[in-house]
Design a protein around this motif. Sequence first.
Motif, mmCIF file in Angstrom:
data_model
loop_
_atom_site.group_PDB
_atom_site.id
_atom_site.type_symbol
_atom_site.label_atom_id
_atom_site.label_comp_id
_atom_site.label_asym_id
_atom_site.label_seq_id
_atom_site.Cartn_x
_atom_site.Cartn_y
_atom_site.Cartn_z
ATOM 1 N N ILE A 12 43.539 -5.740 76.456
ATOM 2 C CA ILE A 12 42.106 -5.957 76.704
ATOM 3 C C ILE A 12 41.477 -6.635 75.488
ATOM 4 N N TYR A 13 40.646 -7.617 75.744
ATOM 5 C CA TYR A 13 39.947 -8.274 74.646
ATOM 6 C C TYR A 13 38.617 -8.813 75.145
ATOM 7 N N LEU A 14 37.710 -9.131 74.180
ATOM 8 C CA LEU A 14 36.368 -9.619 74.494
ATOM 9 C C LEU A 14 36.271 -11.102 74.178
ATOM 10 N N ILE A 15 35.485 -11.827 74.995
ATOM 11 C CA ILE A 15 35.255 -13.248 74.752
ATOM 12 C C ILE A 15 33.785 -13.551 74.990
ATOM 13 N N ARG A 16 33.332 -14.696 74.472
ATOM 14 C CA ARG A 16 31.964 -15.161 74.737
ATOM 15 C C ARG A 16 31.959 -16.557 75.351
ATOM 16 N N ASP A 17 33.141 -17.151 75.472
ATOM 17 C CA ASP A 17 33.242 -18.493 76.021
ATOM 18 C C ASP A 17 34.517 -18.584 76.856
ATOM 19 N N PRO A 18 34.465 -19.233 78.030
ATOM 20 C CA PRO A 18 35.676 -19.355 78.854
ATOM 21 C C PRO A 18 36.837 -20.028 78.134
ATOM 22 N N GLY A 19 36.544 -20.852 77.140
ATOM 23 C CA GLY A 19 37.617 -21.507 76.393
ATOM 24 C C GLY A 19 38.454 -20.549 75.573
ATOM 25 N N ASP A 20 37.963 -19.319 75.369
ATOM 26 C CA ASP A 20 38.712 -18.334 74.579
ATOM 27 C C ASP A 20 39.712 -17.540 75.418
ATOM 28 N N LEU A 21 39.768 -17.830 76.708
ATOM 29 C CA LEU A 21 40.688 -17.092 77.571
ATOM 30 C C LEU A 21 42.142 -17.421 77.230
ATOM 31 N N LYS A 22 42.975 -16.401 77.263
ATOM 32 C CA LYS A 22 44.420 -16.581 77.085
ATOM 33 C C LYS A 22 45.041 -16.567 78.480
ATOM 34 N N LEU A 23 45.175 -17.771 79.032
ATOM 35 C CA LEU A 23 45.541 -17.882 80.442
ATOM 36 C C LEU A 23 47.037 -17.801 80.688
ATOM 37 N N MET A 24 47.846 -18.003 79.684
ATOM 38 C CA MET A 24 49.287 -18.046 79.896
ATOM 39 C C MET A 24 49.971 -16.854 79.238
ATOM 40 N N ALA A 25 50.974 -16.323 79.917
ATOM 41 C CA ALA A 25 51.844 -15.292 79.355
ATOM 42 C C ALA A 25 53.265 -15.826 79.444
ATOM 43 N N GLY A 26 53.694 -16.499 78.408
ATOM 44 C CA GLY A 26 54.963 -17.206 78.463
ATOM 45 C C GLY A 26 54.811 -18.434 79.343
ATOM 46 N N ALA A 27 55.686 -18.568 80.354
ATOM 47 C CA ALA A 27 55.624 -19.721 81.242
ATOM 48 C C ALA A 27 54.811 -19.437 82.498
ATOM 49 N N GLN A 28 54.348 -18.170 82.675
ATOM 50 C CA GLN A 28 53.627 -17.787 83.873
ATOM 51 C C GLN A 28 52.142 -17.612 83.584
ATOM 52 N N PRO A 29 51.271 -17.980 84.541
ATOM 53 C CA PRO A 29 49.836 -17.710 84.363
ATOM 54 C C PRO A 29 49.598 -16.206 84.283
ATOM 55 N N ARG A 30 48.713 -15.805 83.394
ATOM 56 C CA ARG A 30 48.407 -14.387 83.215
ATOM 57 C C ARG A 30 47.390 -13.957 84.271
ATOM 58 N N GLN A 31 47.767 -13.012 85.096
ATOM 59 C CA GLN A 31 46.835 -12.480 86.076
ATOM 60 C C GLN A 31 45.956 -11.424 85.417
ATOM 61 N N ALA A 32 44.658 -11.591 85.574
ATOM 62 C CA ALA A 32 43.725 -10.696 84.907
ATOM 63 C C ALA A 32 42.403 -10.702 85.649
ATOM 64 N N VAL A 33 41.541 -9.792 85.252
ATOM 65 C CA VAL A 33 40.166 -9.739 85.731
ATOM 66 C C VAL A 33 39.257 -9.897 84.517
ATOM 67 N N VAL A 34 38.291 -10.788 84.633
ATOM 68 C CA VAL A 34 37.299 -10.941 83.576
ATOM 69 C C VAL A 34 35.970 -10.425 84.126
ATOM 70 N N GLN A 35 35.325 -9.538 83.373
ATOM 71 C CA GLN A 35 34.099 -8.881 83.827
ATOM 72 C C GLN A 35 32.982 -9.068 82.816
ATOM 73 N N GLU A 36 31.776 -8.971 83.323
ATOM 74 C CA GLU A 36 30.625 -8.950 82.422
ATOM 75 C C GLU A 36 30.675 -7.688 81.567
ATOM 76 N N ILE B 102 34.608 -9.134 79.139
ATOM 77 C CA ILE B 102 35.784 -8.353 78.777
ATOM 78 C C ILE B 102 36.916 -8.733 79.719
ATOM 79 N N VAL B 103 38.077 -9.025 79.170
ATOM 80 C CA VAL B 103 39.231 -9.489 79.933
ATOM 81 C C VAL B 103 40.252 -8.351 80.008
#
Length: 719
Positions: free
Chosen positions: A263-287, A251-252
């Motif tokens: 908040i959203y759920l993923i099953r693979d690191p490739g599904d992460l939404k790492l960018m928010a516009g031109a800035q990296p998205r700061q987040a916590v990913v948890q089991e 859960i991200v």
Amino acid sequence: MEKVKVQLGRMKSLGEDAGREEVDPEAEMPCASPVSPSRVTTAAGTDAPGSSSVCKQRGKRGGKHPCGRPSQGAAVPARNLNDPICEQTLHVKGTGRILQGKPESNGNCASRSAQETRCEDGPKVPRRRRPVTVDTAKAKTSLEALKLSIKELRWKEFPLGRRAACDIYWHGVSFHDNENIVSGQVNKLPGMVEMLRKINLSRAVRTMQELFPEEYDFYPRSWILPEEYQQFSTQTRLAKESDAAVSPTFIVKPDGGSQGDGIYLIRDPGDLKLMAGAQPRQAVVQEYIHKPLLIDRLKFDIRLYVLIKSLDPLEIYIAKEGLTRFCTEPYQEPSQKNLSHVFMHLTNYSLNVHSGNFVHSDSQSTGSKRTLSSVLYRLAAKGVDIKRVWSDIIALVIKSVIAVVPELKVYHQADIPPGKPGPTCFQILGFDILLMKNLKPVLLEVNSNPSMRIEHEQEVAPGVFEYVPSPVDEQVKVGVIRDTLRLMDPFNRKATAILQPRAGGADHGEENPVVGESQGVCPDNAGNLPPLCLKQVYPKYTKQFNHLRLVERIAALFIRFLGVKGNMRLGPTAFRTFIRTCKLSNSNFTMASVDILYIDITRRWSCALPDSREAGMGLQAFVEAFFYLAGRRFKSLTLREQVGSLLDLCEASLGPQSGVEDRRSLSCSRALPRPVKTQTLCLSNPQLSSPAAQRRATSQDCRLHQRLKPRALRANVEN
């Protein structure tokens, strides 16, 4: 003696006239002492039943006065009458009043009819005091619950603020809603908004997991994005390779998100939404927590309200009643098909309220939001040991607060330095806790600004919405706010002392919210108010949890060497002073090595905290350096033992001197030079040419990737 008798007669006649005047309820009685209501000496020298006196005169002629002076019948009466310490107080016959006289220069007692106090049979009635004043101008969404609480307590509200100081200020978001308060009490702690952001909370708990892995297993494994993306990706890949059947879900959560937003759920690191516009998205990913406890096939979580009454000494109260928030879609194990079903996997009220299946609660035990006690009753009916569940929840709360207190103390000394006028602070937190199928509680997050709204939005006509009262919210939240005010009552010293049990009490599983008990009632309106709904858990359970406060001791060392009031970062010279004062350098660890350690750790944390408001070494970086130093000095011990041993060594070296005096003597952490670009610093040669060059390079490195900014007041949406 004749003079004295004449004077006593005059005082008696004056007292009879004064008996017809109004009694001043604020009159003070000097030399007050408890007296027996049965026998008190009157003006005529006889004992009158049902009277009381401030300075009693009893016994034989020539006996001693309770204040240590001869009584009226002593051989030297003039000396007694001239004594400025003990005033003469006489009961006026037939008036039920006490007349007080103050000695004058000629030795006679002048009457003070304006300072009379009613003397009645039986126990004394406490004097009426002025009502506690509460500034609610910035209360925002908690205003309605706060108004009801103030009304119940019969206190005085100032909804538009007040020029004169109020006793209590109720802020809606953060301590900095009003920075000009220099007295009274504020319902927010400095730094709490920043400390309970998801990344900072994860870091604080992670530090405790390093020291006490078995004690802090209630928090899901977490990774901080984007800095730990590679680590997260590698660990996930290795887990799948070792067991092909493993298909974990994550859960991200955005760092600054609230009310389930982003908040959203993923099953693979490739599904992460790492960018928010031109800035990296700061987040916590948890089991993602599999196999949660279900009721009516629905996943739910617990919202528990916790009061931090004080940081030093640490006082924690837990509300014995809370809320349970239910999903609105029957639960299924996460799969690729249902990952986007937020009404199935996310318990946030702000999300589920928009579901067509959401049921507004008209009673405690039905609907999509219920009381905690109703759920525990239902579990108890199925044979669940709810005492054990409640005990585990208490332990989770105390451990979580202990994890964030060190950083909060650094923020507190920065905003309210020792010796600077400022308010005392307290805060209500919202703990979100999930029960697993095996009844183990798991911490989801802690909200610094929990919603205290007691109404909900409801569609009263097609397309027409309005706020209507929510009985469940009102029952829980009004009680929490009202009893928080009762505990913080500035005039309620006696009741507060009663509510503070002896440290190191019984096992923390002895009570639960289902079985209510009285913990003491405030004197005002005591007959009209229910028992406190807030249960003290710390320092009550000090014995069980005090060993966890190692990082607080590290923070005390950190604060001691900060140098400048209001600073939150150690400069390079202050770090060297710490090493030298605690005698941590030797032939194998020279001061040059100390400078290199400072540069390496500070540079790494500068990248991790790009929005920090100051340059230098923050507390989290200092803790990392302290762990490194402990490992060097005590190699054969576990990390916990290493840290404890180094703390003992440092504290013994520093001795009992005042930390404030040490900080005044250190001017090394004052404002550093302007920030420089990353390219201007060369770390390829660790052996710098001179101490001056070392200081310049270190000061420059402190400013990497950041600029000195005025403090940004982050708005934190309630959760």
